[in-house]
Write a protein that holds these residues in place. Sequence first.
Motif, PDB file in Angstrom:
ATOM      1  N   VAL A  71       0.708  -1.114   0.002  1.00  0.00           N
ATOM      2  CA  VAL A  71      -0.161   0.123  -0.068  1.00  0.00           C
ATOM      3  C   VAL A  71       0.771   1.210   0.064  1.00  0.00           C
ATOM      4  O   VAL A  71       0.701   2.303  -0.836  1.00  0.00           O
ATOM      5  CB  VAL A  71      -0.975   0.069   1.095  1.00  0.00           C
ATOM      6  CG1 VAL A  71      -1.818   1.327   1.203  1.00  0.00           C
ATOM      7  CG2 VAL A  71      -1.807  -1.220   1.116  1.00  0.00           C
ATOM      8  N   LEU A  72       1.971   1.129   0.538  1.00  0.00           N
ATOM      9  CA  LEU A  72       2.893   2.496   1.059  1.00  0.00           C
ATOM     10  C   LEU A  72       3.663   2.528  -0.521  1.00  0.00           C
ATOM     11  O   LEU A  72       3.694   3.731  -0.985  1.00  0.00           O
ATOM     12  CB  LEU A  72       3.823   2.116   1.908  1.00  0.00           C
ATOM     13  CG  LEU A  72       3.084   2.233   3.429  1.00  0.00           C
ATOM     14  CD1 LEU A  72       4.247   1.897   4.440  1.00  0.00           C
ATOM     15  CD2 LEU A  72       2.835   3.505   3.704  1.00  0.00           C
ATOM     16  N   PHE A  73       3.968   1.460  -1.083  1.00  0.00           N
ATOM     17  CA  PHE A  73       4.419   1.500  -2.469  1.00  0.00           C
ATOM     18  C   PHE A  73       3.650   2.085  -3.448  1.00  0.00           C
ATOM     19  O   PHE A  73       4.219   3.018  -4.098  1.00  0.00           O
ATOM     20  CB  PHE A  73       4.946   0.126  -2.831  1.00  0.00           C
ATOM     21  CG  PHE A  73       5.358   0.314  -4.570  1.00  0.00           C
ATOM     22  CD1 PHE A  73       6.345   0.570  -4.833  1.00  0.00           C
ATOM     23  CD2 PHE A  73       4.206  -0.568  -5.007  1.00  0.00           C
ATOM     24  CE1 PHE A  73       6.548   0.919  -6.162  1.00  0.00           C
ATOM     25  CE2 PHE A  73       4.334  -0.437  -6.519  1.00  0.00           C
ATOM     26  CZ  PHE A  73       5.569   0.162  -7.307  1.00  0.00           C
ATOM     27  N   GLU A  74       2.570   1.743  -3.285  1.00  0.00           N
ATOM     28  CA  GLU A  74       1.397   2.343  -4.390  1.00  0.00           C
ATOM     29  C   GLU A  74       1.302   3.689  -4.264  1.00  0.00           C
ATOM     30  O   GLU A  74       1.301   4.594  -5.232  1.00  0.00           O
ATOM     31  CB  GLU A  74       0.135   1.658  -4.364  1.00  0.00           C
ATOM     32  CG  GLU A  74       0.050   0.010  -4.843  1.00  0.00           C
ATOM     33  CD  GLU A  74       0.491  -0.051  -6.312  1.00  0.00           C
ATOM     34  OE1 GLU A  74       0.461   0.927  -7.265  1.00  0.00           O
ATOM     35  OE2 GLU A  74       0.798  -1.390  -6.780  1.00  0.00           O
ATOM     36  N   ARG A  75       1.236   4.229  -2.865  1.00  0.00           N
ATOM     37  CA  ARG A  75       1.328   5.554  -2.766  1.00  0.00           C
ATOM     38  C   ARG A  75       2.145   6.432  -3.032  1.00  0.00           C
ATOM     39  O   ARG A  75       2.167   7.562  -3.793  1.00  0.00           O
ATOM     40  CB  ARG A  75       0.905   5.734  -0.918  1.00  0.00           C
ATOM     41  CG  ARG A  75       0.702   7.188  -0.814  1.00  0.00           C
ATOM     42  CD  ARG A  75       0.566   7.286   0.789  1.00  0.00           C
ATOM     43  NE  ARG A  75      -0.177   6.360   1.423  1.00  0.00           N
ATOM     44  CZ  ARG A  75      -0.282   5.998   2.732  1.00  0.00           C
ATOM     45  NH1 ARG A  75       0.612   6.485   3.315  1.00  0.00           N
ATOM     46  NH2 ARG A  75      -1.195   4.895   3.140  1.00  0.00           N
ATOM     47  N   GLU A  76       3.586   5.824  -2.949  1.00  0.00           N
ATOM     48  CA  GLU A  76       4.740   6.422  -3.250  1.00  0.00           C
ATOM     49  C   GLU A  76       4.818   6.542  -4.922  1.00  0.00           C
ATOM     50  O   GLU A  76       5.298   7.417  -5.346  1.00  0.00           O
ATOM     51  CB  GLU A  76       6.024   5.882  -2.674  1.00  0.00           C
ATOM     52  CG  GLU A  76       6.059   5.722  -1.173  1.00  0.00           C
ATOM     53  CD  GLU A  76       6.221   7.429  -0.829  1.00  0.00           C
ATOM     54  OE1 GLU A  76       7.091   8.067  -1.543  1.00  0.00           O
ATOM     55  OE2 GLU A  76       5.338   7.905   0.162  1.00  0.00           O
ATOM     56  N   ALA A  77       4.492   5.297  -5.650  1.00  0.00           N
ATOM     57  CA  ALA A  77       4.503   5.300  -7.095  1.00  0.00           C
ATOM     58  C   ALA A  77       3.743   6.248  -7.524  1.00  0.00           C
ATOM     59  O   ALA A  77       4.105   7.100  -8.608  1.00  0.00           O
ATOM     60  CB  ALA A  77       4.227   3.940  -7.299  1.00  0.00           C
ATOM     61  N   ALA A  78       2.457   6.539  -7.068  1.00  0.00           N
ATOM     62  CA  ALA A  78       1.602   7.566  -7.781  1.00  0.00           C
ATOM     63  C   ALA A  78       2.330   8.760  -7.491  1.00  0.00           C
ATOM     64  O   ALA A  78       1.944   9.804  -8.314  1.00  0.00           O
ATOM     65  CB  ALA A  78       0.319   7.582  -6.827  1.00  0.00           C
ATOM     66  N   LYS A  79       2.881   9.212  -6.389  1.00  0.00           N
ATOM     67  CA  LYS A  79       3.606  10.427  -6.276  1.00  0.00           C
ATOM     68  C   LYS A  79       4.669  10.781  -7.291  1.00  0.00           C
ATOM     69  O   LYS A  79       5.101  11.643  -7.667  1.00  0.00           O
ATOM     70  CB  LYS A  79       4.235  10.552  -4.738  1.00  0.00           C
ATOM     71  CG  LYS A  79       4.855  12.108  -4.255  1.00  0.00           C
ATOM     72  CD  LYS A  79       4.799  11.973  -2.821  1.00  0.00           C
ATOM     73  CE  LYS A  79       6.164  11.017  -2.227  1.00  0.00           C
ATOM     74  NZ  LYS A  79       6.105  11.661  -0.800  1.00  0.00           N
ATOM     75  N   ILE A  80       5.674   9.391  -7.381  1.00  0.00           N
ATOM     76  CA  ILE A  80       6.690   9.554  -8.412  1.00  0.00           C
ATOM     77  C   ILE A  80       6.050   9.871  -9.785  1.00  0.00           C
ATOM     78  O   ILE A  80       6.671  10.777 -10.536  1.00  0.00           O
ATOM     79  CB  ILE A  80       7.325   8.231  -8.297  1.00  0.00           C
ATOM     80  CG1 ILE A  80       8.164   8.291  -6.983  1.00  0.00           C
ATOM     81  CG2 ILE A  80       8.290   8.154  -9.457  1.00  0.00           C
ATOM     82  CD1 ILE A  80       8.816   6.982  -6.684  1.00  0.00           C
ATOM     83  N   ARG A  81       5.012   9.085  -9.930  1.00  0.00           N
ATOM     84  CA  ARG A  81       4.472   9.341 -11.368  1.00  0.00           C
ATOM     85  C   ARG A  81       3.991  10.749 -11.631  1.00  0.00           C
ATOM     86  O   ARG A  81       4.118  11.135 -12.730  1.00  0.00           O
ATOM     87  CB  ARG A  81       3.335   8.193 -11.814  1.00  0.00           C
ATOM     88  CG  ARG A  81       4.076   6.897 -11.648  1.00  0.00           C
ATOM     89  CD  ARG A  81       2.855   5.992 -12.322  1.00  0.00           C
ATOM     90  NE  ARG A  81       3.273   4.502 -12.387  1.00  0.00           N
ATOM     91  CZ  ARG A  81       3.052   3.588 -11.620  1.00  0.00           C
ATOM     92  NH1 ARG A  81       2.448   4.080 -10.467  1.00  0.00           N
ATOM     93  NH2 ARG A  81       3.606   2.358 -11.612  1.00  0.00           N
ATOM     94  N   ALA A  82       3.296  11.406 -10.607  1.00  0.00           N
ATOM     95  CA  ALA A  82       2.890  12.801 -10.732  1.00  0.00           C
ATOM     96  C   ALA A  82       4.061  13.583 -10.755  1.00  0.00           C
ATOM     97  O   ALA A  82       3.732  14.737 -11.570  1.00  0.00           O
ATOM     98  CB  ALA A  82       1.923  12.789  -9.489  1.00  0.00           C
TER      99      ALA A  82
END
Length: 237
Positions: A71-82
């Motif tokens: 879950v934390l990875f998905e949150r960070e991945a979304a931030k990175i992609r943004a």
Amino acid sequence: MIDKVGVEPLSRLYCLRLRPESLVERSLVMTRRDRAREPMTEAELREVTLGAPTEVNGRILLVDYDPQWPVLFEREAAKIRAALGERALLVEHAGSTSVPGLMAKPIIDIIVAVADSGDEPAYVPALEAAGYQLLIREPEWEQHRLLKGNPPEVNMHVFSMGAREISRMLTMRDWLRSNEADRELYAATKRELASRTWKYVQNYADAKTTVIAEIMARAEAARAAPVRHLMPSAGPG
């Protein structure tokens, strides 16, 4: 595997990066070396770390698998992609926190592939604006860059798309996810080594070289097996 942030990319467990003085020497920077027998020196740590390496002088903290890690990875991945948009060509969860059931240091390892990881102005300012900090610069090792995020504690490994280390890290991840025996072997090895006293996290990571090489050999053999089965067998003669 750098002690300051607990980074453990796989091929650096076996490789010595020399300081190249010419294009010819650049082809030799990945000279193989057994990290279990010849750990990374303090001078080598300082050479690649922006700032002084942090000393542990104690045991390594490992915790049981936490189902919140994906879950934390998905949150960070979304931030990175943004932050990067189309510049983020690949964003993957890697390391022990990406393997269900495996104990780990509570640090989310993330692989990010960009067009050219050596071109820092193309992506580092955007990631820094998103809250990450550049800590490791290794131009002689597949142009690896490492950025740190906190909280949650994140190690972001940036490579150029197609870098060999991306394939190695994902192969290790996928194999440990699917192979219970090697997952248990790796966990037992980590548990025993983490109980020892280490000056740097790097020293602990180097000590895992032997077991990682064994596991990677099995993983790569298994990945290559279907290819061999598809190749026509040699006829008599």
